[in-house]
Design a protein around this motif. Sequence first.
Motif, PDB file in Angstrom:
ATOM      1  N   LYS A 103       1.913  80.834  55.711  1.00  0.00           N
ATOM      2  CA  LYS A 103       1.007  80.259  56.620  1.00  0.00           C
ATOM      3  C   LYS A 103       1.478  80.629  58.147  1.00  0.00           C
ATOM      4  N   ALA A 104       2.781  80.916  58.070  1.00  0.00           N
ATOM      5  CA  ALA A 104       3.436  81.282  59.571  1.00  0.00           C
ATOM      6  C   ALA A 104       2.778  82.340  59.979  1.00  0.00           C
ATOM      7  N   VAL A 105       2.088  83.450  59.340  1.00  0.00           N
ATOM      8  CA  VAL A 105       1.574  84.477  59.635  1.00  0.00           C
ATOM      9  C   VAL A 105       0.087  83.994  60.069  1.00  0.00           C
ATOM     10  N   ALA A 106      -0.553  83.440  59.295  1.00  0.00           N
ATOM     11  CA  ALA A 106      -1.891  82.841  59.757  1.00  0.00           C
ATOM     12  C   ALA A 106      -1.803  82.138  61.138  1.00  0.00           C
ATOM     13  N   ALA A 107      -0.735  81.468  61.414  1.00  0.00           N
ATOM     14  CA  ALA A 107      -0.593  80.875  62.833  1.00  0.00           C
ATOM     15  C   ALA A 107      -0.322  81.999  63.664  1.00  0.00           C
ATOM     16  N   ALA A 108       0.494  82.873  63.522  1.00  0.00           N
ATOM     17  CA  ALA A 108       0.757  84.049  64.678  1.00  0.00           C
ATOM     18  C   ALA A 108      -0.784  84.527  64.695  1.00  0.00           C
ATOM     19  N   ALA A 109      -1.504  84.891  63.834  1.00  0.00           N
ATOM     20  CA  ALA A 109      -2.703  85.939  63.723  1.00  0.00           C
ATOM     21  C   ALA A 109      -3.853  85.102  64.511  1.00  0.00           C
ATOM     22  N   LEU A 110      -3.881  83.729  64.400  1.00  0.00           N
ATOM     23  CA  LEU A 110      -4.871  82.951  64.682  1.00  0.00           C
ATOM     24  C   LEU A 110      -4.695  82.345  66.108  1.00  0.00           C
ATOM     25  N   GLU A 111      -3.545  81.745  66.347  1.00  0.00           N
ATOM     26  CA  GLU A 111      -3.250  81.043  67.544  1.00  0.00           C
ATOM     27  C   GLU A 111      -1.947  81.657  68.330  1.00  0.00           C
ATOM     28  N   GLY A 112      -1.498  82.633  68.101  1.00  0.00           N
ATOM     29  CA  GLY A 112      -0.549  83.267  68.610  1.00  0.00           C
ATOM     30  C   GLY A 112      -1.027  83.745  70.380  1.00  0.00           C
ATOM     31  N   THR A 113      -0.031  84.072  71.026  1.00  0.00           N
ATOM     32  CA  THR A 113      -0.359  84.611  72.278  1.00  0.00           C
ATOM     33  C   THR A 113      -1.291  85.747  72.366  1.00  0.00           C
ATOM     34  N   GLU A 114      -1.190  86.624  71.291  1.00  0.00           N
ATOM     35  CA  GLU A 114      -2.110  87.958  71.158  1.00  0.00           C
ATOM     36  C   GLU A 114      -2.694  87.794  69.654  1.00  0.00           C
ATOM     37  N   PRO A 115      -4.004  86.958  69.530  1.00  0.00           N
ATOM     38  CA  PRO A 115      -4.316  86.775  68.042  1.00  0.00           C
ATOM     39  C   PRO A 115      -4.857  88.127  67.616  1.00  0.00           C
ATOM     40  N   LEU A 116      -5.146  88.308  66.317  1.00  0.00           N
ATOM     41  CA  LEU A 116      -5.502  89.516  65.515  1.00  0.00           C
ATOM     42  C   LEU A 116      -7.060  89.464  65.875  1.00  0.00           C
ATOM     43  N   PRO A 117      -7.494  90.572  66.392  1.00  0.00           N
ATOM     44  CA  PRO A 117      -9.133  90.530  66.560  1.00  0.00           C
ATOM     45  C   PRO A 117      -9.838  90.536  65.491  1.00  0.00           C
ATOM     46  N   ALA A 118     -11.011  89.705  65.398  1.00  0.00           N
ATOM     47  CA  ALA A 118     -11.811  89.406  64.445  1.00  0.00           C
ATOM     48  C   ALA A 118     -11.210  88.580  63.115  1.00  0.00           C
ATOM     49  N   ALA A 119     -10.272  87.641  63.396  1.00  0.00           N
ATOM     50  CA  ALA A 119      -9.495  87.156  62.401  1.00  0.00           C
ATOM     51  C   ALA A 119      -9.898  85.636  62.341  1.00  0.00           C
ATOM     52  N   ARG A 120     -10.156  85.055  60.908  1.00  0.00           N
ATOM     53  CA  ARG A 120     -10.582  83.610  60.842  1.00  0.00           C
ATOM     54  C   ARG A 120      -9.436  83.277  59.568  1.00  0.00           C
ATOM     55  N   GLU A 121      -9.126  82.155  59.630  1.00  0.00           N
ATOM     56  CA  GLU A 121      -8.445  81.675  58.273  1.00  0.00           C
ATOM     57  C   GLU A 121      -9.466  81.364  57.224  1.00  0.00           C
ATOM     58  N   TRP A 122      -8.926  82.084  56.030  1.00  0.00           N
ATOM     59  CA  TRP A 122      -9.968  82.055  54.704  1.00  0.00           C
ATOM     60  C   TRP A 122      -9.954  80.466  54.291  1.00  0.00           C
ATOM     61  N   GLN A 123     -11.118  79.957  53.890  1.00  0.00           N
ATOM     62  CA  GLN A 123     -10.999  78.620  53.508  1.00  0.00           C
ATOM     63  C   GLN A 123     -11.623  78.889  51.697  1.00  0.00           C
TER      64      GLN A 123
END
Length: 161
Positions: free
Chosen positions: A48-68
């Motif tokens: 989940k460290a990757v999800a935190a970086a992708a979604l809440e990092g300084t430069e988030p991954l475009p079009a990304a959302r956490e899967w539920q």
Amino acid sequence: MKMLTTQLTGLFQRTARHEETIEEMARLLAQAAVGEGTIFIAAFGEMKAVAAAALEGTEPLPAAREWQPDSLVTSTDRIFILAKKDEGDELAGRLSDAAIPFAMLCAETKDSDLPDVFLSLGIDKGILPAETGGRTVVPHAMAALFVYHSIKLMVDEMLAE
């Protein structure tokens, strides 16, 4: 500290040998951003460290959302599963059955033919010797973040073109 640095450098160098696979992952995930879909990040445990970086990092991954579990996934979406070993297998099976393209990264040694792109990092034990004779420091999340940031750089380049 020097031994840890040496071992992590070696781990990152071994992981970088999978550049083609990492580029394939980036290409697959970028399809969602280009096609106005969503890149769902399905991370389990310490990944989940990757999800935190992708979604809440300084430069988030475009079009990304956490899967539920209740996420609605369409053919324009792509899913990135990150697991220590088997935690993402059930989701992988469902996505494969539904013909939804996805990439999967596993920290430990594993094989799977379900994902469109699959990478196993082969980190099955710690990287430093422990006083008890075993091994310590199992850098699953650190290696996954290294792969993620490589993917992120590639996705950004693809979207800029």
